[in-house]
Design a protein around this motif. Structure first.
Motif, PDB file in Angstrom:
ATOM      1  N   PRO A 254      -1.566 -32.104  -3.589  1.00 44.40           N
ATOM      2  CA  PRO A 254      -2.334 -32.872  -4.572  1.00 44.40           C
ATOM      3  C   PRO A 254      -2.921 -32.032  -5.697  1.00 44.40           C
ATOM      4  N   ARG A 255      -2.974 -30.735  -5.550  1.00 42.07           N
ATOM      5  CA  ARG A 255      -3.455 -29.857  -6.618  1.00 42.07           C
ATOM      6  C   ARG A 255      -2.348 -28.936  -7.139  1.00 42.07           C
ATOM      7  N   GLY A 256      -1.110 -29.363  -6.941  1.00 44.20           N
ATOM      8  CA  GLY A 256       0.016 -28.624  -7.510  1.00 44.20           C
ATOM      9  C   GLY A 256       0.618 -27.553  -6.631  1.00 44.20           C
ATOM     10  N   GLU A 257       0.089 -27.360  -5.402  1.00 36.56           N
ATOM     11  CA  GLU A 257       0.651 -26.356  -4.502  1.00 36.56           C
ATOM     12  C   GLU A 257       2.049 -26.808  -4.080  1.00 36.56           C
ATOM     13  N   LYS A 258       3.011 -25.886  -4.042  1.00 38.66           N
ATOM     14  CA  LYS A 258       4.374 -26.260  -3.685  1.00 38.66           C
ATOM     15  C   LYS A 258       4.864 -25.447  -2.499  1.00 38.66           C
ATOM     16  N   THR A 259       5.437 -26.136  -1.525  1.00 39.91           N
ATOM     17  CA  THR A 259       6.025 -25.486  -0.351  1.00 39.91           C
ATOM     18  C   THR A 259       7.513 -25.328  -0.580  1.00 39.91           C
ATOM     19  N   SER A 260       8.058 -24.176  -0.235  1.00 40.37           N
ATOM     20  CA  SER A 260       9.474 -23.903  -0.504  1.00 40.37           C
ATOM     21  C   SER A 260      10.368 -24.778   0.372  1.00 40.37           C
ATOM     22  N   LEU A 261      11.544 -25.070  -0.165  1.00 44.28           N
ATOM     23  CA  LEU A 261      12.513 -25.873   0.581  1.00 44.28           C
ATOM     24  C   LEU A 261      12.948 -25.157   1.852  1.00 44.28           C
ATOM     25  N   GLY A 262      13.096 -23.830   1.764  1.00 45.35           N
ATOM     26  CA  GLY A 262      13.493 -23.072   2.951  1.00 45.35           C
ATOM     27  C   GLY A 262      12.472 -23.170   4.066  1.00 45.35           C
ATOM     28  N   ALA A 263      11.185 -23.116   3.718  1.00 49.60           N
ATOM     29  CA  ALA A 263      10.135 -23.232   4.729  1.00 49.60           C
ATOM     30  C   ALA A 263      10.160 -24.613   5.375  1.00 49.60           C
ATOM     31  N   ILE A 264      10.419 -25.641   4.586  1.00 54.45           N
ATOM     32  CA  ILE A 264      10.492 -26.999   5.131  1.00 54.45           C
ATOM     33  C   ILE A 264      11.689 -27.129   6.059  1.00 54.45           C
ATOM     34  N   ARG A 265      12.814 -26.575   5.676  1.00 53.34           N
ATOM     35  CA  ARG A 265      14.001 -26.636   6.537  1.00 53.34           C
ATOM     36  C   ARG A 265      13.727 -25.959   7.873  1.00 53.34           C
ATOM     37  N   ARG A 266      13.059 -24.798   7.837  1.00 55.01           N
ATOM     38  CA  ARG A 266      12.730 -24.101   9.086  1.00 55.01           C
ATOM     39  C   ARG A 266      11.746 -24.910   9.919  1.00 55.01           C
ATOM     40  N   ARG A 267      10.780 -25.539   9.271  1.00 50.92           N
ATOM     41  CA  ARG A 267       9.791 -26.347   9.985  1.00 50.92           C
ATOM     42  C   ARG A 267      10.465 -27.526  10.699  1.00 50.92           C
ATOM     43  N   LEU A 268      11.330 -28.242   9.999  1.00 49.66           N
ATOM     44  CA  LEU A 268      12.004 -29.380  10.614  1.00 49.66           C
ATOM     45  C   LEU A 268      12.943 -28.922  11.731  1.00 49.66           C
ATOM     46  N   ALA A 269      13.609 -27.794  11.506  1.00 49.32           N
ATOM     47  CA  ALA A 269      14.482 -27.247  12.556  1.00 49.32           C
ATOM     48  C   ALA A 269      13.672 -26.879  13.790  1.00 49.32           C
ATOM     49  N   GLN A 270      12.475 -26.309  13.572  1.00 52.12           N
ATOM     50  CA  GLN A 270      11.625 -25.899  14.692  1.00 52.12           C
ATOM     51  C   GLN A 270      11.174 -27.106  15.515  1.00 52.12           C
ATOM     52  N   THR A 271      10.797 -28.206  14.840  1.00 52.50           N
ATOM     53  CA  THR A 271      10.368 -29.385  15.597  1.00 52.50           C
ATOM     54  C   THR A 271      11.527 -29.951  16.422  1.00 52.50           C
ATOM     55  N   CYS A 272      12.736 -29.916  15.856  1.00 50.15           N
ATOM     56  CA  CYS A 272      13.899 -30.386  16.603  1.00 50.15           C
ATOM     57  C   CYS A 272      14.206 -29.478  17.788  1.00 50.15           C
ATOM     58  N   PHE A 273      14.093 -28.157  17.558  1.00 43.97           N
ATOM     59  CA  PHE A 273      14.361 -27.214  18.656  1.00 43.97           C
ATOM     60  C   PHE A 273      13.352 -27.407  19.785  1.00 43.97           C
ATOM     61  N   SER A 274      12.075 -27.522  19.447  1.00 40.67           N
ATOM     62  CA  SER A 274      11.039 -27.683  20.466  1.00 40.67           C
ATOM     63  C   SER A 274      11.255 -28.967  21.270  1.00 40.67           C
ATOM     64  N   PHE A 275      11.575 -30.051  20.576  1.00 40.82           N
ATOM     65  CA  PHE A 275      11.829 -31.324  21.255  1.00 40.82           C
ATOM     66  C   PHE A 275      13.047 -31.203  22.171  1.00 40.82           C
ATOM     67  N   GLY A 276      14.109 -30.582  21.664  1.00 39.42           N
ATOM     68  CA  GLY A 276      15.299 -30.396  22.478  1.00 39.42           C
ATOM     69  C   GLY A 276      15.050 -29.515  23.693  1.00 39.42           C
ATOM     70  N   TYR A 277      14.250 -28.471  23.509  1.00 35.38           N
ATOM     71  CA  TYR A 277      13.956 -27.539  24.599  1.00 35.38           C
ATOM     72  C   TYR A 277      13.269 -28.252  25.760  1.00 35.38           C
ATOM     73  N   HIS A 278      12.265 -29.087  25.447  1.00 38.48           N
ATOM     74  CA  HIS A 278      11.575 -29.829  26.502  1.00 38.48           C
ATOM     75  C   HIS A 278      12.547 -30.751  27.240  1.00 38.48           C
ATOM     76  N   HIS A 279      13.388 -31.428  26.489  1.00 40.97           N
ATOM     77  CA  HIS A 279      14.310 -32.361  27.149  1.00 40.97           C
ATOM     78  C   HIS A 279      15.427 -31.633  27.890  1.00 40.97           C
ATOM     79  N   TYR A 280      15.811 -30.467  27.427  1.00 40.25           N
ATOM     80  CA  TYR A 280      16.839 -29.712  28.143  1.00 40.25           C
ATOM     81  C   TYR A 280      16.357 -29.357  29.546  1.00 40.25           C
ATOM     82  N   TRP A 281      15.092 -28.928  29.651  1.00 37.21           N
ATOM     83  CA  TRP A 281      14.582 -28.459  30.933  1.00 37.21           C
ATOM     84  C   TRP A 281      13.981 -29.567  31.785  1.00 37.21           C
TER      85      TRP A 281
END
Length: 322
Positions: A254-281
């Motif tokens: 809201p004040r112009g701060e911008k998050t990089s696309l690469g950081a967002i891709r890693r964040r979304l990948a991390q949430t998917c990995f964590s969810f998959g890890y719990h279900h794998y085990w």
């Protein structure tokens, strides 16, 4: 009814309750025993079957009791907010405990900083002893600094937090206090989110106000192994919450701060990995397979994602064979 001081802002405390008869009296007492003189406690029972309502009725008019069929915490919190009349809204769960002085500390700070619409604090995890008994730690005597460094705020948790919140939910619901006008601007908790509805709410708040984390410990979060946190869901709600925020507001704060696309891709990948890890085990290997595939596609440089993708594919085939 608790005696109120008309010269002090009224705080409405919202407590959803579901089958916590063993703990709820301690939670209620921790609210009613606050030294802040102008409080209303609204408890919304979400279809309990274990005697929770009987415990609550014993308090008479010291609290407001609402009941509903089991619909989840988001619907219960929305019902509590609709019935609230306070200048401030605070939240507590029916198995957790506030420390003495919590409300006075947060109201005092927000009265002095009228531009801040929401505050939260640190908390302590509260574990039982080997016999299963919850003994209050020495820190439960009252509100105290998380780090006795003399600073009133935790820098990382204070400011325009949208971009930081994209990477995790900093506030714990039981420590949050919000101005009523902010709550009215945000609207309701999303009942479609069976988990993560609080995370979604803080993201929405972060578009409208600075949020400050007070350098205090004000609550005990009870770890008893009976809550929803132990039942891993079939939907990756963390992923859904972040994706919802990005679709609505993108990477620009809201004040112009911008998050990089690469950081967002890693964040979304991390949430998917964590969810998959719990279900794998511990869950469904087919859900794990789908999640590891999403993780690998979003961040293909992760060797762990590809390795678990192969393992979960093998495990899914084995389950089908049986």
């Amino acid at each position: 009814m608790t005696t109120r001081d008309p010269e002090k802002p009224l705080v409405s405390v919202i407590m959803p309750a579901y089958n916590t008869a063993a703990y709820i009296a301690e939670s209620v007492d921790s609210v009613l025993d606050q030294d802040y003189p102008s409080v209303e406690l609204i408890v919304v029972d979400d279809g309990s079957t274990d005697g929770t309502i009987e415990v609550l009725r014993a308090y008479g008019d010291r609290l407001t009791l609402l009941t509903q069929q089991n619909q989840g915490a988001a619907v219960a919190r929305n019902a509590g907010i609709a019935a609230a009349s306070g200048d401030y809204i605070a939240f507590i769960d029916s198995d957790d405990v506030w420390l003495p002085g919590k409300l006075a500390a947060q109201v005092g700070y927000m009265d002095q900083h009228p531009q801040i619409g929401m505050t939260f604090t640190a908390w302590h995890n509260w574990k039982p002893d080997p016999s299963g008994t919850f003994l209050k730690p020495d820190s439960a005597e009252g509100v105290h600094p998380k780090n006795p460094d003399g600073k009133s705020l935790v820098e990382r948790g204070s400011g325009w937090l949208y971009n930081r919140l994209l990477f995790g939910s900093l506030p714990h619901t039981i420590t949050v206090m919000m101005r009523r006008d902010l709550v009215e601007r945000i609207g309701q908790f999303d009942p479609e989110l069976k988990r993560g509805q609080d995370y979604d709410y803080w993201l929405r708040a972060s578009r409208l106000t600075e949020i400050h984390q007070l350098n205090l410990v004000t609550a005990l979060y009870r770890l008893h192994g009976e809550g929803c946190i132990t039942k891993y869901p079939d939907t990756n709600y963390e992923y859904e919450v972040v994706r919802k925020a990005l679709r609505r507001w993108g990477r620009l704060g809201p004040r112009g701060e911008k998050t990089s696309l690469g950081a967002i891709r890693r964040r979304l990948a991390q949430t998917c990995f964590s969810f998959g890890y719990h279900h794998y085990w511990e869950g469904d290997p087919r859900l794990a397979l789908r999640s590891f595939r999403q993780s690998a596609l979003r961040y293909p440089w992760s060797a762990s994602a590809w390795a678990y993708l192969a393992l979960s594919a093998w495990k899914s085939v084995g389950r089908k064979a049986h």
